[in-house]
Design a protein around this motif. Structure first.
Motif, mmCIF file in Angstrom:
data_model
loop_
_atom_site.group_PDB
_atom_site.id
_atom_site.type_symbol
_atom_site.label_atom_id
_atom_site.label_comp_id
_atom_site.label_asym_id
_atom_site.label_seq_id
_atom_site.Cartn_x
_atom_site.Cartn_y
_atom_site.Cartn_z
ATOM 1 N N GLY A 90 0.717 -1.417 -0.054
ATOM 2 C CA GLY A 90 -0.028 -0.080 -0.018
ATOM 3 C C GLY A 90 0.974 1.226 -0.114
ATOM 4 O O GLY A 90 1.953 1.332 -0.068
ATOM 5 N N GLY A 91 0.225 2.510 -0.088
ATOM 6 C CA GLY A 91 0.812 3.866 -0.171
ATOM 7 C C GLY A 91 1.927 3.778 0.824
ATOM 8 O O GLY A 91 2.823 4.616 0.575
ATOM 9 N N SER A 92 1.397 3.662 2.289
ATOM 10 C CA SER A 92 2.474 3.891 3.282
ATOM 11 C C SER A 92 3.643 2.912 3.102
ATOM 12 O O SER A 92 4.965 3.257 3.571
ATOM 13 N N SER A 93 3.520 1.609 2.474
ATOM 14 C CA SER A 93 4.872 0.838 2.264
ATOM 15 C C SER A 93 5.736 1.275 1.176
ATOM 16 O O SER A 93 6.838 0.933 1.117
ATOM 17 N N VAL A 94 5.188 2.026 0.403
ATOM 18 C CA VAL A 94 6.042 2.511 -0.661
ATOM 19 C C VAL A 94 6.068 4.086 -0.764
ATOM 20 O O VAL A 94 6.296 4.868 -1.832
ATOM 21 N N ALA A 95 6.108 4.772 0.501
ATOM 22 C CA ALA A 95 6.028 6.352 0.632
ATOM 23 C C ALA A 95 7.293 7.148 0.234
ATOM 24 O O ALA A 95 7.230 8.202 -0.271
ATOM 25 N N SER A 96 8.368 6.381 0.092
ATOM 26 C CA SER A 96 9.651 7.072 -0.181
ATOM 27 C C SER A 96 10.530 5.964 -0.787
ATOM 28 O O SER A 96 10.477 4.757 -0.681
ATOM 29 N N ALA A 97 12.006 6.674 -1.190
ATOM 30 C CA ALA A 97 12.847 5.594 -1.854
ATOM 31 C C ALA A 97 13.173 4.670 -0.738
ATOM 32 O O ALA A 97 13.384 3.474 -1.056
ATOM 33 N N GLU A 102 13.462 -0.982 1.050
ATOM 34 C CA GLU A 102 13.157 -1.987 2.103
ATOM 35 C C GLU A 102 12.212 -2.915 1.410
ATOM 36 O O GLU A 102 12.200 -3.963 1.851
ATOM 37 N N VAL A 103 11.108 -2.469 0.770
ATOM 38 C CA VAL A 103 10.101 -3.435 -0.019
ATOM 39 C C VAL A 103 10.761 -4.446 -0.943
ATOM 40 O O VAL A 103 10.409 -5.355 -0.810
ATOM 41 N N ALA A 104 11.732 -3.746 -1.801
ATOM 42 C CA ALA A 104 12.541 -4.545 -2.685
ATOM 43 C C ALA A 104 13.288 -5.668 -1.806
ATOM 44 O O ALA A 104 13.262 -6.960 -2.251
ATOM 45 N N ARG A 209 6.707 2.245 -11.929
ATOM 46 C CA ARG A 209 7.603 2.639 -13.100
ATOM 47 C C ARG A 209 8.777 2.937 -12.352
ATOM 48 O O ARG A 209 9.927 2.389 -12.466
ATOM 49 N N LEU A 210 8.710 3.629 -11.017
ATOM 50 C CA LEU A 210 10.024 3.940 -10.319
ATOM 51 C C LEU A 210 10.645 2.434 -9.685
ATOM 52 O O LEU A 210 11.825 2.287 -9.767
ATOM 53 N N PHE A 211 9.542 1.742 -9.327
ATOM 54 C CA PHE A 211 10.153 0.693 -8.546
ATOM 55 C C PHE A 211 10.434 -0.527 -9.253
ATOM 56 O O PHE A 211 11.631 -1.245 -9.220
ATOM 57 N N ALA A 212 9.796 -0.712 -10.734
ATOM 58 C CA ALA A 212 10.274 -1.572 -11.725
ATOM 59 C C ALA A 212 11.690 -1.110 -12.049
ATOM 60 O O ALA A 212 12.714 -2.024 -12.262
ATOM 61 N N ALA A 213 11.999 -0.028 -12.228
ATOM 62 C CA ALA A 213 13.400 0.324 -12.704
ATOM 63 C C ALA A 213 14.346 0.285 -11.718
ATOM 64 O O ALA A 213 15.646 -0.032 -12.097
ATOM 65 N N ILE A 267 5.269 -6.057 -12.242
ATOM 66 C CA ILE A 267 5.063 -4.850 -11.050
ATOM 67 C C ILE A 267 3.778 -4.350 -11.692
ATOM 68 O O ILE A 267 3.820 -3.510 -12.724
ATOM 69 N N VAL A 268 2.606 -4.486 -11.035
ATOM 70 C CA VAL A 268 1.292 -3.939 -11.549
ATOM 71 C C VAL A 268 0.775 -2.710 -10.611
ATOM 72 O O VAL A 268 0.713 -2.836 -9.432
ATOM 73 N N THR A 269 0.260 -1.924 -11.348
ATOM 74 C CA THR A 269 -0.469 -0.881 -10.766
ATOM 75 C C THR A 269 -1.860 -1.259 -10.119
ATOM 76 O O THR A 269 -2.748 -2.137 -10.906
ATOM 77 N N GLY A 270 -1.969 -1.080 -8.721
ATOM 78 C CA GLY A 270 -3.314 -1.187 -8.075
ATOM 79 C C GLY A 270 -4.347 -0.394 -8.431
ATOM 80 O O GLY A 270 -3.970 0.646 -9.082
ATOM 81 N N PHE A 271 -5.527 -0.569 -8.113
ATOM 82 C CA PHE A 271 -6.520 0.469 -8.154
ATOM 83 C C PHE A 271 -7.188 0.702 -9.549
ATOM 84 O O PHE A 271 -8.247 1.233 -9.587
ATOM 85 N N LEU A 272 -6.393 0.547 -10.540
ATOM 86 C CA LEU A 272 -6.984 0.962 -12.050
ATOM 87 C C LEU A 272 -7.500 -0.070 -12.649
ATOM 88 O O LEU A 272 -7.148 -1.513 -12.665
ATOM 89 N N GLY A 273 -8.482 0.416 -13.711
ATOM 90 C CA GLY A 273 -9.155 -0.646 -14.485
ATOM 91 C C GLY A 273 -9.392 0.158 -15.619
ATOM 92 O O GLY A 273 -9.095 1.417 -16.072
ATOM 93 N N LYS A 274 -10.113 -0.555 -16.614
ATOM 94 C CA LYS A 274 -10.501 0.142 -17.869
ATOM 95 C C LYS A 274 -12.222 -0.154 -18.279
ATOM 96 O O LYS A 274 -12.496 -1.268 -18.171
ATOM 97 N N GLY A 275 -12.553 0.883 -18.205
ATOM 98 C CA GLY A 275 -14.137 0.949 -18.463
ATOM 99 C C GLY A 275 -14.571 0.133 -19.758
ATOM 100 O O GLY A 275 -14.038 0.248 -20.785
ATOM 101 N N TRP A 276 -15.440 -0.976 -19.607
ATOM 102 C CA TRP A 276 -15.476 -1.846 -21.020
ATOM 103 C C TRP A 276 -16.457 -1.136 -21.856
ATOM 104 O O TRP A 276 -16.238 -1.322 -23.239
ATOM 105 N N ARG A 277 -17.311 0.029 -21.598
ATOM 106 C CA ARG A 277 -17.738 0.502 -22.530
ATOM 107 C C ARG A 277 -17.147 1.776 -22.951
ATOM 108 O O ARG A 277 -17.007 2.089 -24.215
#
Ligand SMILES: Nc1ncnc2c1ncn2[C@@H]1O[C@H](COP(=O)(O)OP(=O)(O)O)[C@@H](O)[C@H]1O
Ligand SMILES: N[C@@H](CC(=O)OP(=O)(O)O)C(=O)O
Length: 555
Positions: A90-97, A102-104, A209-213, A267-277
């Motif tokens: 979550g956001g708090s786990s990746v709040a800074s470099a 640490e997550v890596a 993108r930052l994390f994958a890089a 490394i997948v973006t959370g929270f997002l999707g694509k509306g089917w219509r």
């Protein structure tokens, strides 16, 4: 029961349009999504009766005739994934470099796992983006580049890139488009729900993108994915979209194929999707990355879904209300879903559904304290010693007391009341009924997501409609205290709870036991609610319940 069907076609004969011959009963076609780059077509159907699709036809293409038997065989024939688990941060786990590093390290400390990583936006980025959007509506185009929130976001992502030792250019394109978007909002003086979703998507797009890089920089193969590009297909309910069934086969196909041809940690973006219509970016509601994680877990049939937070698991109550809250070691999917639905911020309300459907255990862990055991959420658990599991508070709820004027019989009265809510698209949370009266609370997340003026007029409208058949009393500033636990012991829970509330001079205004049998809800006034939670917590979690042993021997 639901099922998905998929078949492939060479690109030249790719169908432009499909139709289902001999439709299933109305409402059974849940979604249909075509993925051109993959040359595959996914159709999701919910089965509800004997009749079914006997044939699927595609305009302009070589038509595949799919019988129901074949259809079922195709739909569940996914090869086993080589990926092993999902880890969502979550956001708090990746709040800074520093946190990202640490997550890596944490991910790499599990060398036997081949995880899919789901990330939220860094820290409070989503809130800042929304605030920037709201300010842009009225600040004027020339003042957009001076917006404090925009500078904060630029600075945070640039600084993170520098500190991780990766190129700033990884996020520069997104930061430029973000500024243009804010200028567009300023020009139009309007922030629609659709634009809001596009706006907040920048957070997850940049953090991943930052994390994958960074992983690639330290020699770990990683590949970034935008969820809306890999088959996360949703309804078009901007800011609160639902995942459609077509998502599961599409996501599985994309992640498995990529892994099989060139293994790299997704490394997948959370929270997002694509509306089917609409084809536009949607979001799954605040905290929706948990749902992204469980969706991937189900899609790939993984062994475990881990959600890494900033607390030692699901706690006995919100630590912001009562700091002595303790971790709950085990929960069932039903308990966790109820807890989330009734307002515990720790899990997204819909996130348990895919995990339950796929029967995949969910572990809630603390990225700041990885050695803490956390909470394990599974289908069943030993309930023999369980009384109360957690206390959840939902504030600022509106309650309605509706007493029939007896213009309708009891059956007609209840039906009419609920049809009014259905017509107005307002969800009801907690309900208690007698023969001639009904008390209920309105789901604040649904109602309060609308504009303030709209809320007030909608409430007036509800009351006006109800007053045709009933006397209505509108009570605002109420709280729901949900007691999540073993409702087999409801008498013990209620006895203790009412004893505590009486000792604190609190009058309960409504009580309801959920059909799920894991939840008892009490409605009290807002200004008494926190005190009640603290008192209930010390009774149930900080003192012995000798009655429990007596109950056991009586059973
Ligand atoms: N019952 C609960 N158990 C644990 N955390 C809770 C509970 N109720 C509220 N919270 C809050 O939820 C926060 C974690 O959820 P969230 O902020 O969505 O995490 P993340 O952003 O890491 O996914 C905790 O920091 C805590 O303040
Ligand atoms: N960034 C989004 C999605 C999310 O899930 O965030 P978090 O995991 O930090 O709750 C939000 O703030 O709502």
């Amino acid at each position: 029961m639901s099922a998905s069907l998929r078949f492939s076609a060479p690109s030249h004969s790719f169908p432009k349009q499909i139709s289902l011959e001999r439709q299933w009963p109305s409402g059974t076609l849940l979604s249909f999504a075509a993925f051109r780059p993959l040359n595959s077509l996914c159709i999701s159907l919910r089965r509800c009766g004997e009749s079914g699709v006997s044939r699927v036809s595609c305009q302009g293409g070589n038509v595949d005739v799919i019988q129901r038997d074949e259809f079922e065989a195709v739909s569940f024939g996914e090869p086993e994934s080589q990926l092993t688990c999902v880890m969502k941060f979550g956001g708090s786990s990746v709040a800074s470099a520093e946190r990202m590093r640490e997550v890596a390290d944490l991910i790499l400390s599990f060398p036997n796992e081949k995880p899919v990583i789901v990330l939220s936006a860094m820290g409070k980025t989503t809130n800042k983006l929304l605030l920037a959007g709201e300010k842009a509506v009225s600040c004027g185009v020339t003042n957009v580049d001076g917006l404090e929130e925009l500078s904060f976001i630029k600075d945070l992502h640039h600084r993170t890139a520098d500190e991780l030792g990766v190129e700033r250019s990884i996020v520069d394109g997104h930061l430029e488009v973000l500024e243009q978007l804010l200028k567009g909002i300023a020009m139009m003086k309007e922030l629609t729900l659709r634009t809001k979703d596009y706006l907040v998507s920048f957070g997850e797009c940049m953090s991943t993108r930052l994390f994958a890089a960074y992983l690639n920089k330290i020699g770990v193969n990683a590949r970034q994915y935008d969820a809306f590009e890999i088959g996360f297909i949703t309804t078009d309910d901007f800011t609160n979209a639902d995942i459609l069934e077509a998502t599961y086969p599409a996501v599985a196909k994309r992640l498995n194929n990529d892994w099989n041809s060139d293994p790299a940690i997704p490394i997948v973006t959370g929270f997002l999707g694509k509306g089917w219509r609409s084809g536009a970016i949607t979001t799954l509601g605040r905290g929706g990355s948990d749902l992204t994680a469980t969706t991937i877990g189900k899609a790939l049939g993984l062994r475990e879904i881990q959600v890494w937070k900033d607390v030692d698991g699901v706690l006995t109550c919100d630590p912001n209300i009562y700091p002595h809250a303790e971790p709950v070691p085990y929960l069932t999917f039903d308990e966790a879903a109820e807890l989330a639905y009734f307002g515990a911020q720790v899990l997204h309300p819909q996130s348990m559904r895919p995990a339950r459907e796929g029967d995949i255990p969910v572990r809630v862990k603390n990225s700041y304290n990885p050695n803490a055991p956390g909470t394990l959420i599974t289908r069943n658990r030993d309930m023999s010693k369980a009384v109360l599991t957690s206390i959840v508070l939902k504030r600022n709820v509106t309650m309605l007391d509706i007493v029939s004027t007896r213009m309708l019989g009891q059956f007609g009265f209840l039906a009419k009341v609920f049809s009014i809510f259905e017509d107005l698209g307002i969800s009801v949370d907690v309900v208690a009924t007698s023969e001639v009266s009904i008390s209920l609370t309105l789901d604040p997340s649904k109602l309060w997501s609308r504009e303030l003026i709209q809320q007030a007029s909608e409430l007036d409208h509800v009351v006006q409609e109800l007053e045709r058949i009933a006397v209505v009393n509108l009570l605002q500033h109420r709280s729901i205290i949900s007691l999540i636990g073993n409702v087999q012991r409801s008498s013990l829970i209620l006895e203790k709870a009412f004893h505590v509330l009486r000792a604190n001079g609190v009058n309960v205004q409504m009580i309801s036991q959920g059909a799920s049998k894991v939840n008892i809800s009490l409605i009290v006034h807002d200004n008494e609610a926190e005190q009640c939670v603290r008192a209930l917590h010390s009774t149930f979690f900080e003192s012995d319940l000798p009655e429990l042993d007596r109950c056991d021997s009586a059973n």
